[in-house]
Design an enzyme around this catalytic site. Structure first.
Site, short mmCIF file in Angstrom:
data_model
loop_
_atom_site.label_atom_id
_atom_site.label_comp_id
_atom_site.label_asym_id
_atom_site.label_seq_id
_atom_site.Cartn_x
_atom_site.Cartn_y
_atom_site.Cartn_z
N SER A 163 37.22 -45.04 -51.21
CA SER A 163 37.62 -46.74 -52.36
C SER A 163 37.18 -47.50 -53.20
O SER A 163 38.03 -46.79 -54.00
CB SER A 163 36.29 -48.04 -51.16
OG SER A 163 36.25 -49.07 -50.52
N ASP A 258 42.77 -50.42 -41.91
CA ASP A 258 42.19 -51.06 -43.87
C ASP A 258 43.57 -51.73 -44.81
O ASP A 258 44.41 -51.36 -44.91
CB ASP A 258 42.61 -49.26 -44.53
CG ASP A 258 41.53 -49.72 -45.64
OD1 ASP A 258 41.24 -50.89 -45.95
OD2 ASP A 258 41.71 -48.41 -45.93
N HIS A 288 38.50 -48.63 -42.24
CA HIS A 288 38.00 -47.95 -43.86
C HIS A 288 36.08 -47.68 -43.76
O HIS A 288 36.02 -48.74 -43.49
CB HIS A 288 38.80 -49.46 -44.33
CG HIS A 288 37.96 -48.64 -46.27
ND1 HIS A 288 38.96 -48.31 -47.19
CD2 HIS A 288 36.61 -49.40 -46.83
CE1 HIS A 288 38.55 -48.48 -48.23
NE2 HIS A 288 37.00 -48.71 -48.20
#
Length: 315
Positions: A163, A258, A288
């Site tokens: 991320s 996501d 995610h």
């Protein structure tokens, strides 16, 4: 793009909903950090046993950057030196630390049979962009400069993260290519944030906003960036770099649920177009953040194993 969660991912999402966990954007950064750490305790798998885990202190212009070095029992050495992955944790540049990603780093060290160095870069809003970038680059430089002492082969130095950490890894690879950092042998980008414009279709599709939502990303963005001009800076949005030519081989992972899905997919495609060797893996039924949840989601363990295979093949 329709998203159907895998049964275990759907069960985890339902449990999060029933627990009534408040959205990060409803609280302060300090409250979000505490909430994030609590979630890791219940979702992290059992860590593999390593040979050694030690704290590090990386000198930097603003003061020391805390870090942690992981040495597995099955470490691969050549002439006394081992490959190394410099890892940057996720958390929207606002939350997360060495502890939140401790098990992930242990698994990557074990699966990749290499040294992992996790970097506790400065967080926003206390430290706005580009503080995290400066720390990420400084850490990579220091590891390379001290490779002999650390038992690392600086020709087999890689960067990676999930991320926000995937964003930082991509930025470090770009900076290093352009002379601001050591040679990077590979980059592991786990559902990376690559463009702060947030204009890709997956940002607008309700099916993608499972745990990480578009509104949470905006909350992170507002804490991290100082203004709209930062969006166009490649150090914040690596997809906005003039060219991706000359970057090291990449492993790019995306998931179906996501908001960042499409920008990660596009970044992988653009890397390929630029002649960069890319291994792309998509987990359509996961959300995610799944990568740190190996206790609840076996696909996270599958992903860690596959990344380990890629890291071993790379060097």
């Amino acid at each position: 793009m329709p998203v159907t969660l895998d049964p275990d991912a759907a069960a985890v999402y339902k449990a999060f909903q029933e627990a009534g966990r408040p959205p990060y954007e409803n609280g302060t950064p300090a409250e979000a950090r505490e909430l994030y750490l609590k979630g890791r305790v219940v979702s992290n798998p059992e860590p593999p046993e390593l040979a050694e885990v030690k704290p590090l202190s990386i000198p930097a212009p603003h003061g020391a950057i805390p870090a942690r070095i992981y040495t597995p029992k099955n470490l691969r050495r050549a002439d006394g030196a081992a490959p190394c992955l410099v890892f940057y944790h996720g958390g929207g540049w606002v939350i997360g630390d060495l502890d939140s990603h401790d098990v992930v780093c242990r698994k990557l060290a074990h699966e990749g049979k290499l040294i992992v160095i996790s970097v506790d870069y400065r967080l926003a809003p206390e430290h706005k962009f580009p503080a995290a970038v400066d720390d990420a680059i400084s850490a990579a430089k220091w590891v390379a400069a001290n490779a002999k002492t650390l038992g690392i082969d600086n020709k087999r130095l890689m960067v990676g993260g999930d991320s926000a950490g995937g964003n930082l890894a991509a930025v470090v690879a770009l900076a290093a290519r352009d002379g601001d950092g050591p040679a990077i042998a590979g980059q592991v980008l786990i559902y990376p944030a690559t463009d702060f414009a947030m204009a890709h279709p997956s940002h607008r599709e309700p099916e993608t906003s499972i745990l990480l939502t578009h509104s949470v990303i905006k909350w992170f963005c507002n804490h991290y960036l100082s203004g709209a001009a930062d969006i166009h800076d490649w150090r914040a949005s690596p997809a906005r770099a003039n060219t991706l030519v000359g970057l090291p081989p990449a492993y790019v992972l995306t998931v179906g649920a996501d908001p960042l899905r499409d920008e990660g997919d596009e970044y992988a495609a653009r890397l390929r177009q630029a002649g960069v060797p890319v291994t792309y893996k998509h987990f359509p039924g996961q959300f995610h953040g799944f990568f740190t949840m190996g206790k609840l989601l076996n696909q996270a363990n599958v992903a860690a194993s596959e990344i380990g295979v890629w890291l071993k093949a790379l060097n």
